[in-house]
Design a protein around this motif. Sequence first.
Motif, PDB file in Angstrom:
ATOM      1  N   CYS A  52       0.843  -1.208   0.000  1.00 52.79           N
ATOM      2  CA  CYS A  52       0.000   0.000   0.000  1.00 52.79           C
ATOM      3  C   CYS A  52       0.877   1.256   0.000  1.00 52.79           C
ATOM      4  O   CYS A  52       0.600   2.226  -0.707  1.00 52.79           O
ATOM      5  CB  CYS A  52      -0.906   0.031   1.223  1.00 52.79           C
ATOM      6  SG  CYS A  52      -2.016  -1.382   1.357  1.00 52.79           S
ATOM      7  N   ALA A  58       3.705   1.741  -1.199  1.00 45.58           N
ATOM      8  CA  ALA A  58       4.393   2.008  -2.461  1.00 45.58           C
ATOM      9  C   ALA A  58       3.696   3.117  -3.255  1.00 45.58           C
ATOM     10  O   ALA A  58       4.361   3.916  -3.910  1.00 45.58           O
ATOM     11  CB  ALA A  58       4.471   0.732  -3.290  1.00 45.58           C
ATOM     12  N   CYS A  59       2.385   3.197  -3.155  1.00 45.75           N
ATOM     13  CA  CYS A  59       1.635   4.237  -3.879  1.00 45.75           C
ATOM     14  C   CYS A  59       1.047   5.297  -2.957  1.00 45.75           C
ATOM     15  O   CYS A  59       1.060   6.478  -3.277  1.00 45.75           O
ATOM     16  CB  CYS A  59       0.502   3.616  -4.684  1.00 45.75           C
ATOM     17  SG  CYS A  59       1.066   2.487  -5.983  1.00 45.75           S
ATOM     18  N   HIS A  60       0.508   4.850  -1.819  1.00 47.42           N
ATOM     19  CA  HIS A  60      -0.207   5.763  -0.919  1.00 47.42           C
ATOM     20  C   HIS A  60       0.675   6.350   0.170  1.00 47.42           C
ATOM     21  O   HIS A  60       0.220   7.197   0.928  1.00 47.42           O
ATOM     22  CB  HIS A  60      -1.395   5.042  -0.264  1.00 47.42           C
ATOM     23  CG  HIS A  60      -2.433   4.615  -1.240  1.00 47.42           C
ATOM     24  ND1 HIS A  60      -3.354   5.483  -1.782  1.00 47.42           N
ATOM     25  CD2 HIS A  60      -2.693   3.399  -1.789  1.00 47.42           C
ATOM     26  CE1 HIS A  60      -4.135   4.822  -2.614  1.00 47.42           C
ATOM     27  NE2 HIS A  60      -3.755   3.564  -2.644  1.00 47.42           N
ATOM     28  N   GLY A  61       1.916   5.895   0.265  1.00 51.75           N
ATOM     29  CA  GLY A  61       2.822   6.364   1.312  1.00 51.75           C
ATOM     30  C   GLY A  61       2.564   5.641   2.625  1.00 51.75           C
ATOM     31  O   GLY A  61       1.421   5.307   2.934  1.00 51.75           O
ATOM     32  N   ALA A  92       0.131  10.345  -0.229  1.00 48.85           N
ATOM     33  CA  ALA A  92       0.611   9.861  -1.519  1.00 48.85           C
ATOM     34  C   ALA A  92       1.490  10.900  -2.199  1.00 48.85           C
ATOM     35  O   ALA A  92       1.187  12.085  -2.187  1.00 48.85           O
ATOM     36  CB  ALA A  92      -0.569   9.517  -2.416  1.00 48.85           C
ATOM     37  N   MET A 122       2.543  10.185  -5.454  1.00 49.70           N
ATOM     38  CA  MET A 122       2.310   9.969  -6.887  1.00 49.70           C
ATOM     39  C   MET A 122       1.067  10.735  -7.341  1.00 49.70           C
ATOM     40  O   MET A 122       0.041  10.710  -6.646  1.00 49.70           O
ATOM     41  CB  MET A 122       2.109   8.471  -7.151  1.00 49.70           C
ATOM     42  CG  MET A 122       3.332   7.636  -6.843  1.00 49.70           C
ATOM     43  SD  MET A 122       3.013   5.848  -6.959  1.00 49.70           S
ATOM     44  CE  MET A 122       2.506   5.695  -8.645  1.00 49.70           C
ATOM     45  N   VAL A 135      -2.969   9.536  -7.093  1.00 51.62           N
ATOM     46  CA  VAL A 135      -3.164   8.536  -6.037  1.00 51.62           C
ATOM     47  C   VAL A 135      -3.732   9.257  -4.816  1.00 51.62           C
ATOM     48  O   VAL A 135      -3.155  10.239  -4.357  1.00 51.62           O
ATOM     49  CB  VAL A 135      -1.827   7.829  -5.684  1.00 51.62           C
ATOM     50  CG1 VAL A 135      -2.012   6.874  -4.524  1.00 51.62           C
ATOM     51  CG2 VAL A 135      -1.289   7.102  -6.905  1.00 51.62           C
ATOM     52  N   ASN A 193      -4.758  10.389  -1.054  1.00 50.81           N
ATOM     53  CA  ASN A 193      -4.229  10.330   0.310  1.00 50.81           C
ATOM     54  C   ASN A 193      -5.208   9.536   1.157  1.00 50.81           C
ATOM     55  O   ASN A 193      -6.416   9.717   1.050  1.00 50.81           O
ATOM     56  CB  ASN A 193      -4.073  11.734   0.901  1.00 50.81           C
ATOM     57  CG  ASN A 193      -2.974  12.521   0.238  1.00 50.81           C
ATOM     58  OD1 ASN A 193      -1.999  11.967  -0.243  1.00 50.81           O
ATOM     59  ND2 ASN A 193      -3.126  13.828   0.203  1.00 50.81           N
ATOM     60  N   VAL A 244      -5.210  -2.749 -10.454  1.00 51.53           N
ATOM     61  CA  VAL A 244      -4.028  -2.664  -9.587  1.00 51.53           C
ATOM     62  C   VAL A 244      -4.424  -2.816  -8.110  1.00 51.53           C
ATOM     63  O   VAL A 244      -3.721  -3.451  -7.336  1.00 51.53           O
ATOM     64  CB  VAL A 244      -3.221  -1.377  -9.851  1.00 51.53           C
ATOM     65  CG1 VAL A 244      -3.962  -0.140  -9.370  1.00 51.53           C
ATOM     66  CG2 VAL A 244      -1.850  -1.457  -9.188  1.00 51.53           C
ATOM     67  N   MET A 245      -5.564  -2.241  -7.732  1.00 53.06           N
ATOM     68  CA  MET A 245      -6.024  -2.382  -6.357  1.00 53.06           C
ATOM     69  C   MET A 245      -6.500  -3.803  -6.078  1.00 53.06           C
ATOM     70  O   MET A 245      -6.254  -4.352  -5.006  1.00 53.06           O
ATOM     71  CB  MET A 245      -7.148  -1.375  -6.055  1.00 53.06           C
ATOM     72  CG  MET A 245      -6.658   0.042  -5.896  1.00 53.06           C
ATOM     73  SD  MET A 245      -5.518   0.237  -4.498  1.00 53.06           S
ATOM     74  CE  MET A 245      -6.565  -0.213  -3.127  1.00 53.06           C
ATOM     75  N   ALA A 293      -3.463  -5.848  -5.523  1.00 51.85           N
ATOM     76  CA  ALA A 293      -2.767  -5.518  -4.281  1.00 51.85           C
ATOM     77  C   ALA A 293      -3.517  -6.006  -3.059  1.00 51.85           C
ATOM     78  O   ALA A 293      -2.923  -6.502  -2.105  1.00 51.85           O
ATOM     79  CB  ALA A 293      -2.551  -4.005  -4.195  1.00 51.85           C
TER      80      ALA A 293
END
Length: 102
Positions: A31, A33-36, A41, A43, A46, A48, A73-74, A77
């Motif tokens: 998680c 990797a994209c959302h911080g 986030a 990116m 994407v 927050n 992608v979700m 994941a």
Amino acid sequence: MRTLLIAALLLFAALPAFAQSPVQPVRLGLCAACHGANGHAAMPGVPNLAGQRLDYLRAALKQYRDGRRDIPVMRAAIGPVNDAELDALARWYNEQPAQVRP
């Protein structure tokens, strides 16, 4: 009486220091990797997740996992995440402070 009142006020003021800090979920890496890791986030495009409502996060994650929200992608994941892990992720992001925008 005044001493008791002062002691009660000091104890009340100190309560946040005794609050249990959230435990970082085992599944946070993917998680983050994209959302911080903190839900902010970096990116573009994407969302927050920090400070989002717990019930919203739980519902959204279940919908991604179950395919009711069709974002490949979700789905990939969150697909292998069980209910306990899903709840831990939702709690983690809910408990992160929301990003203050300038």
